[in-house]
Each structure stands twice: as structure tokens, then as C-alpha cells.
Design a protein around this motif. Structure first.
Motif, PDB file in Angstrom:
ATOM      1  N   ILE A  98     -17.881  67.057  30.518  1.00 40.04           N
ATOM      2  CA  ILE A  98     -17.182  67.405  29.399  1.00 40.04           C
ATOM      3  C   ILE A  98     -17.376  68.891  29.092  1.00 40.04           C
ATOM      4  CG2 ILE A  98     -17.374  67.081  26.833  1.00 40.04           C
ATOM      5  CD1 ILE A  98     -18.085  64.414  27.272  1.00 40.04           C
ATOM      6  N   ASP A  99     -16.020  69.559  28.581  1.00 42.33           N
ATOM      7  CA  ASP A  99     -16.159  71.067  28.249  1.00 42.33           C
ATOM      8  C   ASP A  99     -14.858  70.974  27.394  1.00 42.33           C
ATOM      9  OD1 ASP A  99     -17.005  73.302  27.839  1.00 42.33           O
ATOM     10  OD2 ASP A  99     -16.991  74.191  29.971  1.00 42.33           O
ATOM     11  N   SER A 100     -14.641  72.343  26.971  1.00 39.00           N
ATOM     12  CA  SER A 100     -13.300  72.664  26.166  1.00 39.00           C
ATOM     13  C   SER A 100     -12.939  73.925  26.653  1.00 39.00           C
ATOM     14  CB  SER A 100     -13.669  72.773  24.834  1.00 39.00           C
ATOM     15  OG  SER A 100     -14.364  73.796  24.493  1.00 39.00           O
ATOM     16  N   THR A 101     -11.458  74.345  26.281  1.00 40.88           N
ATOM     17  CA  THR A 101     -10.881  75.616  26.807  1.00 40.88           C
ATOM     18  C   THR A 101      -9.980  76.221  25.536  1.00 40.88           C
ATOM     19  OG1 THR A 101      -9.712  76.972  28.411  1.00 40.88           O
ATOM     20  CG2 THR A 101      -8.997  74.567  28.042  1.00 40.88           C
ATOM     21  N   SER A 102     -10.011  77.223  25.292  1.00 42.39           N
ATOM     22  CA  SER A 102      -9.171  77.919  24.213  1.00 42.39           C
ATOM     23  C   SER A 102      -7.829  78.210  24.920  1.00 42.39           C
ATOM     24  CB  SER A 102      -9.906  78.975  23.608  1.00 42.39           C
ATOM     25  OG  SER A 102     -10.808  78.846  22.981  1.00 42.39           O
ATOM     26  N   ILE A 103      -6.670  77.974  24.291  1.00 42.57           N
ATOM     27  CA  ILE A 103      -5.229  78.010  24.792  1.00 42.57           C
ATOM     28  C   ILE A 103      -4.865  79.116  23.848  1.00 42.57           C
ATOM     29  CG2 ILE A 103      -3.080  77.042  25.008  1.00 42.57           C
ATOM     30  CD1 ILE A 103      -4.741  74.547  26.101  1.00 42.57           C
ATOM     31  N   ARG A 104      -4.100  80.083  24.314  1.00 39.80           N
ATOM     32  CA  ARG A 104      -3.292  80.929  23.403  1.00 39.80           C
ATOM     33  C   ARG A 104      -2.122  80.388  23.049  1.00 39.80           C
ATOM     34  NH1 ARG A 104      -4.593  86.503  23.042  1.00 39.80           N
ATOM     35  NH2 ARG A 104      -3.027  86.276  21.446  1.00 39.80           N
ATOM     36  N   THR A 105      -1.646  80.425  21.809  1.00 40.56           N
ATOM     37  CA  THR A 105      -0.412  80.096  21.296  1.00 40.56           C
ATOM     38  C   THR A 105       0.629  81.146  21.148  1.00 40.56           C
ATOM     39  OG1 THR A 105      -1.958  78.437  19.880  1.00 40.56           O
ATOM     40  CG2 THR A 105       0.433  78.706  19.233  1.00 40.56           C
ATOM     41  N   HIS A 106       1.845  80.609  21.615  1.00 40.51           N
ATOM     42  CA  HIS A 106       2.833  81.787  21.506  1.00 40.51           C
ATOM     43  C   HIS A 106       3.476  81.792  20.140  1.00 40.51           C
ATOM     44  CE1 HIS A 106       7.099  83.279  22.430  1.00 40.51           C
ATOM     45  NE2 HIS A 106       6.495  83.688  23.390  1.00 40.51           N
ATOM     46  N   LEU A 107       4.094  82.834  19.736  1.00 39.90           N
ATOM     47  CA  LEU A 107       4.435  82.722  18.416  1.00 39.90           C
ATOM     48  C   LEU A 107       5.493  81.856  17.999  1.00 39.90           C
ATOM     49  CD1 LEU A 107       7.455  84.587  18.345  1.00 39.90           C
ATOM     50  CD2 LEU A 107       6.017  86.307  18.979  1.00 39.90           C
ATOM     51  N   ALA A 151      -2.975  71.544  15.025  1.00 37.20           N
ATOM     52  CA  ALA A 151      -3.946  72.007  16.038  1.00 37.20           C
ATOM     53  C   ALA A 151      -3.801  73.437  16.293  1.00 37.20           C
ATOM     54  CB  ALA A 151      -4.110  71.076  17.075  1.00 37.20           C
ATOM     55  N   LEU A 152      -3.555  74.150  15.138  1.00 36.50           N
ATOM     56  CA  LEU A 152      -3.535  75.534  15.414  1.00 36.50           C
ATOM     57  C   LEU A 152      -4.693  76.159  14.455  1.00 36.50           C
ATOM     58  CD1 LEU A 152       0.336  76.047  14.848  1.00 36.50           C
ATOM     59  CD2 LEU A 152      -0.983  76.568  16.996  1.00 36.50           C
ATOM     60  N   GLY A 153      -5.063  77.041  15.195  1.00 33.01           N
ATOM     61  CA  GLY A 153      -6.455  77.588  14.593  1.00 33.01           C
ATOM     62  C   GLY A 153      -6.165  79.179  14.498  1.00 33.01           C
ATOM     63  N   ARG A 154      -6.628  80.122  13.778  1.00 35.15           N
ATOM     64  CA  ARG A 154      -6.648  81.626  13.865  1.00 35.15           C
ATOM     65  C   ARG A 154      -8.129  82.005  14.250  1.00 35.15           C
ATOM     66  NH1 ARG A 154      -2.161  83.748  11.547  1.00 35.15           N
ATOM     67  NH2 ARG A 154      -0.771  82.103  10.312  1.00 35.15           N
ATOM     68  N   SER A 155      -7.798  83.054  14.962  1.00 36.03           N
ATOM     69  CA  SER A 155      -9.050  83.816  15.592  1.00 36.03           C
ATOM     70  C   SER A 155      -8.718  85.218  15.538  1.00 36.03           C
ATOM     71  CB  SER A 155      -9.482  83.551  16.641  1.00 36.03           C
ATOM     72  OG  SER A 155      -8.478  83.520  17.720  1.00 36.03           O
ATOM     73  N   ARG A 156      -9.393  86.145  16.051  1.00 37.32           N
ATOM     74  CA  ARG A 156      -9.018  87.650  16.120  1.00 37.32           C
ATOM     75  C   ARG A 156      -8.000  87.767  16.815  1.00 37.32           C
ATOM     76  NH1 ARG A 156     -14.824  90.952  16.621  1.00 37.32           N
ATOM     77  NH2 ARG A 156     -15.693  90.296  14.905  1.00 37.32           N
ATOM     78  N   GLY A 157      -7.833  86.934  17.869  1.00 36.79           N
ATOM     79  CA  GLY A 157      -6.501  87.196  18.922  1.00 36.79           C
ATOM     80  C   GLY A 157      -5.214  86.455  18.429  1.00 36.79           C
ATOM     81  N   GLY A 158      -5.450  85.806  17.175  1.00 35.53           N
ATOM     82  CA  GLY A 158      -3.903  85.219  16.677  1.00 35.53           C
ATOM     83  C   GLY A 158      -4.388  83.611  16.857  1.00 35.53           C
ATOM     84  N   LEU A 159      -3.139  82.933  16.792  1.00 33.98           N
ATOM     85  CA  LEU A 159      -3.235  81.518  16.824  1.00 33.98           C
ATOM     86  C   LEU A 159      -3.732  81.114  18.110  1.00 33.98           C
ATOM     87  CD1 LEU A 159       0.059  80.725  14.926  1.00 33.98           C
ATOM     88  CD2 LEU A 159      -2.094  80.640  13.977  1.00 33.98           C
ATOM     89  N   THR A 160      -4.784  79.893  18.222  1.00 33.86           N
ATOM     90  CA  THR A 160      -5.102  79.431  19.259  1.00 33.86           C
ATOM     91  C   THR A 160      -5.455  77.740  19.068  1.00 33.86           C
ATOM     92  OG1 THR A 160      -7.453  79.597  18.696  1.00 33.86           O
ATOM     93  CG2 THR A 160      -6.534  81.536  20.238  1.00 33.86           C
ATOM     94  N   THR A 161      -5.218  77.021  20.101  1.00 36.93           N
ATOM     95  CA  THR A 161      -5.501  75.903  20.344  1.00 36.93           C
ATOM     96  C   THR A 161      -6.699  75.540  21.274  1.00 36.93           C
ATOM     97  OG1 THR A 161      -3.283  75.125  19.532  1.00 36.93           O
ATOM     98  CG2 THR A 161      -4.435  73.596  20.850  1.00 36.93           C
ATOM     99  N   LYS A 162      -7.517  74.598  20.818  1.00 37.49           N
ATOM    100  CA  LYS A 162      -8.680  74.327  21.755  1.00 37.49           C
ATOM    101  C   LYS A 162      -8.231  72.814  22.345  1.00 37.49           C
ATOM    102  CE  LYS A 162     -12.710  75.693  21.094  1.00 37.49           C
ATOM    103  NZ  LYS A 162     -14.230  76.272  20.661  1.00 37.49           N
ATOM    104  N   LEU A 163      -8.530  72.953  23.744  1.00 34.23           N
ATOM    105  CA  LEU A 163      -8.291  71.524  24.377  1.00 34.23           C
ATOM    106  C   LEU A 163      -9.722  71.095  24.687  1.00 34.23           C
ATOM    107  CD1 LEU A 163      -6.819  69.260  26.026  1.00 34.23           C
ATOM    108  CD2 LEU A 163      -6.594  70.736  27.924  1.00 34.23           C
TER     109      LEU A 163
END
Length: 310
Positions: A98-107, A151-163
Motif C-alpha cells: 500500500i502507498d499513495s502518490t500526489s497528482i498535480r491538478t490542471h487549472l 478531492a482537490l487540496g491546496r499546497s505550495r505547488g497549487g491544487l493537488t489530488t492524492k491517489l
């Protein structure tokens, strides 16, 4: 590449019996195979729906079919059937990871209305359909209203989703959960485990318990270990340094250190390789879908292709 190409005849023979049939109320469906090939093209390339080649038919039809199948669980049903066939043949390695990965979200994925009712709730019937839609997807996508509900979260890089996902020993996804990008990995461990459900082709309950579970230090906590111990599941999760120091400070009350099978822990790379396979699909590597449940359907469709072509 794994993510390219239309369905082969063998792959279509597996999926065809499970797809919805046309009826008088809905009218005649456009050919499912043509539509699925269009969805595969979009998931593989990440192009806009309206930019799909005309050989797949009207892009609106393909988009709506993908959206509806994401809502009603058709993609998940297809994935579980393919897993069930593999399990009946003894082709699943149940030493999972089991693990997860962050996915960058397009604007373009931002800006969805807060509720589905705001789209077309101009009548009582539309409002009821929107409420039904929210009920169907509430268990699939974790989060509250607004951006978190999609399932949109904010971080320093902008909106991200975690899978968050589990994968078998052959680098194939077993279960999938999407959350906002800032959600901690350990909080979704039970949700990922609970979504492991491989049906039997014959009589019997679906298989839900693996032989063993491997995870990194992000999942090292008392709740996770208790969850696995109560279910009799052998696990390999290394202890964090501060947890080990706290256990030593408590002396005999701190208990024994958790065992760590180093050879078994080396197999944890299978989930990393499963993530790499999923991210060969450009619509998974970067999120373009506004709705969280549609993005989960996109990831599930990609996982289905991995199983079909493994």
C-alpha cells in the motif's frame, strides 16, 4: 506502450458480457466498443474531450458514457470481474503493498460547482437526480464540500489530488481511493483495505484479506497495526525513529519492537511500479477532470487496462 491502442478482440470478449444493454427507456446505445476505445484514447493522451478523433463518434457521447459509468460503478464492476478471473486462475499474488502518490491538478480541473444541483436544478426532478448522484459518489471520493469534496487540496505547488492504492505482487492495482492532496497517508489505510474485494466466479464470499501487507513508515502507527492484528494479517511496516525512542523510554511498558522481515519489505517496490504504470496514462499523471468521482473513474479505467494487458 501499455496505455496505447484500442481494445483487442480478446479484451472485448472479456468486457462485452458485463456492459449495460440497451432498453426502450434509454433508447439504443452507441456501440460500446467504439465508445470505450474513445475513452482509452482520452485517458492515454489526456486530450480534451472535444478534441477526440471523429472515428470514435460524437465526443459528447463518449464523455457522458464515461461520467455515467464513473457514477454507477460500471468501471469498478469491470475491474473486479477481471480481478476475479485472475484470482480463479491463481494469478494474483496476495502479498500486497500500500502507498499513495500526489497528482498535480490542471487549472481546468478547478471551478466545479459546489454541488451537482447547481448544474441543472431547474425542476424538482433535476434536484432529486442531483441528490441521488451525490449519494452514489459520497462513498467513492473522500472529503467535504467545495474543493475538498472534489478531492482537490491546496499546497505550495497549487491544487493537488492524492491517489491511495493497494497493489498485488505483480504490480497491478487492487483498490483505489482519491482524496485532497494534503490528506495524510495513514488516515486512508483502512479505506484502501476495505475496498479490496475480489469476487468469486463460483459460490463463496469475495476475498478481502491478503496474505500479507507491506507499507512504508508513513503507515507506522498503533491504529494501523491493531487493525491488521485483529484481522490476522501479517504485515511489514518499519517503525519510525521517534516511535522507537518513545518505546525505549517507557522501558518494559513500551512493549516489544515490531518485527520486520527485510526480504518481504523489499517487495514493497511493487506498489511503486504499479503507480508508474498508472501514470503512463496522461489523464492520470495530471488530473483534468473537475469532478472527483469522474477522476476516480478515469483511474479505475486505467487500472482495468493494466489488468487486461498484464
Amino acid at each position: 506502450m501499455l496505455s496505447r491502442g484500442d481494445l483487442t478482440d480478446d479484451e472485448w470478449a472479456v468486457l462485452e458480457p458485463l456492459l449495460p444493454k440497451s432498453n426502450n427507456r434509454c433508447g439504443r446505445w452507441r456501440d460500446h466498443r467504439q465508445v470505450i476505445n474513445g475513452i482509452i484514447y482520452r485517458v492515454s493522451t489526456g486530450c480534451q474531450w472535444r478534441e477526440l478523433p471523429t472515428r470514435f463518434g460524437p465526443w459528447q457521447t463518449i464523455h457522458k458514457r464515461h461520467m455515467f459509468w464513473s457514477i454507477d460503478g460500471t468501471w469498478e464492476t469491470l475491474l473486479r470481474h477481471v480481478q476475479a478471473v485472475a484470482d480463479s486462475e491463481g494469478d494474483i499474488d496476495w502479498d500486497i503493498n500500500i502507498d499513495s502518490t500526489s497528482i498535480r491538478t490542471h487549472l481546468h480541473a478547478a471551478g466545479a460547482p459546489k454541488t451537482a444541483a447547481t448544474l441543472s436544478a431547474t425542476s424538482k426532478g433535476a434536484a432529486e437526480r442531483s441528490a441521488h448522484m451525490r449519494g452514489l459518489v459520497s462513498a467513492a471520493v473522500l472529503g467535504g464540500g467545495g474543493a475538498a469534496g472534489e478531492a482537490l487540496g491546496r499546497s505550495r505547488g497549487g491544487l493537488t489530488t492524492k491517489l491511495h492504492l493497494s497493489a498485488d505482487g505483480k504490480c497491478r492495482p487492487l483498490s483505489l481511493v482519491v482524496t485532497p492532496g494534503q490528506r495524510a497517508d495513514c488516515t486512508q489505510f483502512e479505506a484502501v483495505m476495505d475496498k479490496i474485494r475480489v469476487p468469486r466466479l463460483g459460490p463463496g464470499r469475495p476475498r478481502r484479506r491478503p496474505d500479507s501487507v507491506g507499507a512504508d513508515k508513513a503507515y507506522s502507527n498503533r491504529r494501523t497495526r491493531t487493525y491488521l492484528r485483529e484481522r490476522g494479517i501479517r504485515h511489514v511496516i518499519p517503525e519510525k525513529r521517534d516511535q522507537a525512542a518513545g518505546r525505549l523510554r517507557r522501558g518494559s511498558r513500551g512493549g516489544r519492537p515490531p518485527g520486520l522481515d527485510k526480504d518481504r519489505y523489499k517487495k514493497r517496490n511493487t506498489v511503486e511500479r504499479a503507480i508508474n504504470k498508472l501514470k503512463q496514462f496522461r489523464a492520470v499523471a495530471t488530473r483534468y477532470d473537475k469532478r472527483g468521482y469522474v477522476f476516480l473513474g478515469t483511474v479505475t479505467a486505467a487500472a482495468l487496462l493494466i489488468w487486461l494487458r498484464s
